[in-house]
Design an enzyme around this catalytic site. Structure first.
Site, PDB file in Angstrom:
ATOM      1  N   ARG A   4       0.912  -1.120  -0.025  1.00 28.62           N
ATOM      2  CA  ARG A   4      -0.161   0.042   0.148  1.00 28.62           C
ATOM      3  C   ARG A   4       0.974   1.358   0.070  1.00 28.62           C
ATOM      4  O   ARG A   4       0.594   2.054  -0.759  1.00 28.62           O
ATOM      5  CB  ARG A   4      -0.994   0.052   1.083  1.00 28.62           C
ATOM      6  CG  ARG A   4      -1.632   1.296   1.321  1.00 28.62           C
ATOM      7  CD  ARG A   4      -2.984   1.267   2.131  1.00 28.62           C
ATOM      8  NE  ARG A   4      -2.860   0.372   3.262  1.00 28.62           N
ATOM      9  CZ  ARG A   4      -2.256   0.594   4.128  1.00 28.62           C
ATOM     10  NH1 ARG A   4      -1.390   1.589   4.492  1.00 28.62           N
ATOM     11  NH2 ARG A   4      -2.107  -0.374   5.242  1.00 28.62           N
TER      12      ARG A   4
ATOM     13  N   TYR B 169     -16.963  18.181 -13.555  1.00 22.63           N
ATOM     14  CA  TYR B 169     -17.180  16.965 -13.714  1.00 22.63           C
ATOM     15  C   TYR B 169     -18.162  16.392 -12.554  1.00 22.63           C
ATOM     16  O   TYR B 169     -18.192  16.861 -11.377  1.00 22.63           O
ATOM     17  CB  TYR B 169     -16.049  16.071 -13.683  1.00 22.63           C
ATOM     18  CG  TYR B 169     -16.309  14.552 -13.531  1.00 22.63           C
ATOM     19  CD1 TYR B 169     -16.668  14.139 -14.751  1.00 22.63           C
ATOM     20  CD2 TYR B 169     -16.090  13.677 -12.312  1.00 22.63           C
ATOM     21  CE1 TYR B 169     -16.865  12.648 -14.986  1.00 22.63           C
ATOM     22  CE2 TYR B 169     -16.506  12.531 -12.511  1.00 22.63           C
ATOM     23  CZ  TYR B 169     -16.723  11.956 -13.670  1.00 22.63           C
ATOM     24  OH  TYR B 169     -16.873  10.303 -13.789  1.00 22.63           O
TER      25      TYR B 169
ATOM     26  N   LYS C 134      -9.373   7.636 -18.532  1.00 21.17           N
ATOM     27  CA  LYS C 134      -9.691   8.294 -19.815  1.00 21.17           C
ATOM     28  C   LYS C 134      -8.573   8.174 -20.755  1.00 21.17           C
ATOM     29  O   LYS C 134      -8.090   7.021 -21.179  1.00 21.17           O
ATOM     30  CB  LYS C 134     -10.067   9.698 -19.562  1.00 21.17           C
ATOM     31  CG  LYS C 134     -11.256   9.894 -18.429  1.00 21.17           C
ATOM     32  CD  LYS C 134     -12.519   9.285 -18.632  1.00 21.17           C
ATOM     33  CE  LYS C 134     -13.379   9.249 -17.382  1.00 21.17           C
ATOM     34  NZ  LYS C 134     -13.533  10.437 -16.825  1.00 21.17           N
TER      35      LYS C 134
ATOM     36  N   ASP D 198      -7.683  19.750 -12.793  1.00 17.87           N
ATOM     37  CA  ASP D 198      -7.865  18.225 -13.326  1.00 17.87           C
ATOM     38  C   ASP D 198      -7.549  18.289 -14.830  1.00 17.87           C
ATOM     39  O   ASP D 198      -8.211  19.069 -15.688  1.00 17.87           O
ATOM     40  CB  ASP D 198      -9.437  18.215 -13.036  1.00 17.87           C
ATOM     41  CG  ASP D 198     -10.056  16.721 -13.587  1.00 17.87           C
ATOM     42  OD1 ASP D 198      -9.214  16.346 -14.314  1.00 17.87           O
ATOM     43  OD2 ASP D 198     -10.937  16.163 -13.222  1.00 17.87           O
TER      44      ASP D 198
HETATM   45  C1  LIG Z   1     -14.008  10.678 -15.339  1.00 19.61           C
HETATM   46  C2  LIG Z   1     -13.627  11.779 -14.601  1.00 19.61           C
HETATM   47  C3  LIG Z   1     -13.257  11.902 -13.296  1.00 19.61           C
HETATM   48  C4  LIG Z   1     -13.257  10.801 -12.416  1.00 19.61           C
HETATM   49  O1  LIG Z   1     -12.747   9.697 -12.575  1.00 19.61           O
HETATM   50  P1  LIG Z   1     -12.706   8.196 -12.469  1.00 19.61           P
HETATM   51  O2  LIG Z   1     -11.640   7.577 -13.131  1.00 19.61           O
HETATM   52  O3  LIG Z   1     -14.241   7.840 -13.342  1.00 19.61           O
HETATM   53  O4  LIG Z   1     -13.016   7.973 -11.228  1.00 19.61           O
HETATM   54  C5  LIG Z   1     -12.717  13.114 -12.966  1.00 19.61           C
HETATM   55  N1  LIG Z   1     -12.647  14.133 -13.535  1.00 19.61           N
HETATM   56  C6  LIG Z   1     -12.929  14.317 -14.864  1.00 19.61           C
HETATM   57  C7  LIG Z   1     -12.625  15.500 -15.696  1.00 19.61           C
HETATM   58  C8  LIG Z   1     -13.307  13.081 -15.334  1.00 19.61           C
HETATM   59  O5  LIG Z   1     -13.576  12.928 -16.632  1.00 19.61           O
END
Ligand SMILES: *Cc1c(COP(=O)(O)O)cnc(C)c1O
Length: 386
Positions: A46, A98, A195, A170
């Site tokens: 961890r 988001y 993504k 982000d």
């Molecule tokens: C999908 C997404 C998240 C969350 O991520 P997960 O991998 O689905 O937990 C956060 N910010 C943005 C901009 C996203 O597209």
């Protein structure tokens, strides 16, 4: 070295014992100590795990930060970051946020006494107006999703520095191949690596990159304490995906711009939100702070009745929730990704029942245009016949 070369070589020179070009998956959670007071650098998985460590070092390098942390999802990464804050703290976040981040802030963090204001982060007057003595950080998405609003990162990071706030970005939609927020003054970068970074719609992961020793040490404690870490198999899959990031992003962005230009001229479409189109309000800032555009954009149909049949008639493009993979996906934000955002806020930012978001994949652009074009035509016929 150029980022394309660093991406392709992730982990390839990290296993001197065997020379493995693809870094091995170390499944072990426990590590033998040579003797009392000695460690190989690994004690318990961890805290630190070999395959994850190679990924984390690559993440820090790509974003030009000091430390990287791999998490079990993007939401796990955000939760870990938000644990920097406590009761009474206030955050300023992008208005068109988001949906999952909004839900985390409003449903969970609010219970711990952490509050958030949702503002247009490109408007310094608005930022100034909602900044109080309790404000600790600003969290920016640029471009936002789905409306692709652009925030001038250098301008906001500079303002935040003067206010003593942490700037969190982000960077999911652009990836470090196209935009590196730390170079523009941000302190923390977060990714839903699910993504573009992983890129194949087959691994759930999150990444955090921090700048500065104090923040990096704090994040290491939170990452280990909360324990939402990425496992070795998924760390490996994510590294494998990253190796082709540059190639994929080039195709994603050329496909997406071509389709956006085509939709812009389509008589059934009211508006196209793509920061690579010169009429987009964020075009100039985007050109300045990023080296390209993401493969995501949104468009608003003229008639809400066309939306349901368009989704039903698509054959190549999948009607699905997510973005950033090699396969093209079309999303209906009002009922999918943004369903947790109250209707009044959704309306205010423009996420209505005529808006569709397109995550353009790496298929041949002519096939994508043919599929979407045929679905729109079929939808128009149905609506006319109704
Ligand atoms: C999908 C997404 C998240 C969350 O991520 P997960 O991998 O689905 O937990 C956060 N910010 C943005 C901009 C996203 O597209």
């Amino acid at each position: 070295m150029n980022i394309e070369s660093r991406l392709a070589q992730i982990g390839s020179q990290s296993d001197p014992q065997t020379g493995a070009v693809s870094f091995p998956i170390y499944q072990s959670t426990a590590f033998r100590h040579p003797k009392l007071g000695q460690s190989t650098g690994f004690d318990y998985a961890r805290t630190k795990s070999p395959t994850r460590s190679v990924l984390e070092a690559a993440a820090a390098d790509l974003e030009n930060g000091d430390a990287g942390f791999a998490c079990s999802s993007g939401m796990a990464a955000l939760t870990t970051i938000f644990a920097l804050f406590g009761h009474g703290d206030h955050l300023i976040v992008s208005l068109d946020l988001y949906g999952g981040t909004y839900r985390l802030l409003e449903r969970i963090l609010s219970r711990y006494g952490i509050t958030a204001s949702y503002v247009d982060t490109n408007d310094l007057d608005e930022l100034e107006a909602c900044c109080t003595g309790a404000t600790k950080a600003v969290l920016i998405e640029t471009p936002t999703n789905p409306l692709m609003m652009i925030t001038d990162l250098a301008k906001v990071a500079d303002w935040a520095k003067r206010k003593g706030l942490i700037t969190i970005v982000d960077n999911t939609l652009l990836t470090p191949f196209l935009q590196r927020p730390i170079e523009l003054g941000a302190d923390i970068v977060i990714h839903s690596a699910t993504k573009y970074l992983a890129g194949h719609n087959d691994v759930l992961a999150g990444l955090i990159v921090t700048k500065g020793q104090e923040l990096s040490e704090q994040m290491a404690i939170l990452h280990n304490s909360l324990g939402a870490v990425l496992g070795p198999q998924d760390s490996w899959l994510l590294m494998r995906g990253l190796k082709t990031l540059a190639l994929r992003m080039e195709r994603h962005q050329s496909n997406s711009l071509r389709i956006a230009q085509w939709l812009k001229e389509h008589p059934a479409v009211e508006e196209v939100y793509h920061p690579g189109l010169p009429h987009h309000p964020g075009y100039d800032v985007q050109q300045r702070q990023a080296s390209g555009n993401t493969g995501i954009f949104s468009f608003r149909m003229k008639d809400a009745r066309t939306v349901e049949p368009i989704l039903r008639h698509l054959e190549l493009i999948a009607f699905a929730e997510s973005l950033g993979g090699v396969e093209s996906l079309l999303t209906y934000p009002a009922v999918q990704t943004h369903a947790d955002i109250p209707e009044e806020i959704r309306r205010k930012v423009g996420v209505d029942d005529r808006l569709l978001r397109f995550s353009v994949g790496i298929e041949h652009v002519d096939d994508l245009i043919a599929d979407l074009g045929a679905a729109i035509e079929a939808a128009l016929q149905e609506v006319k016949g109704a």
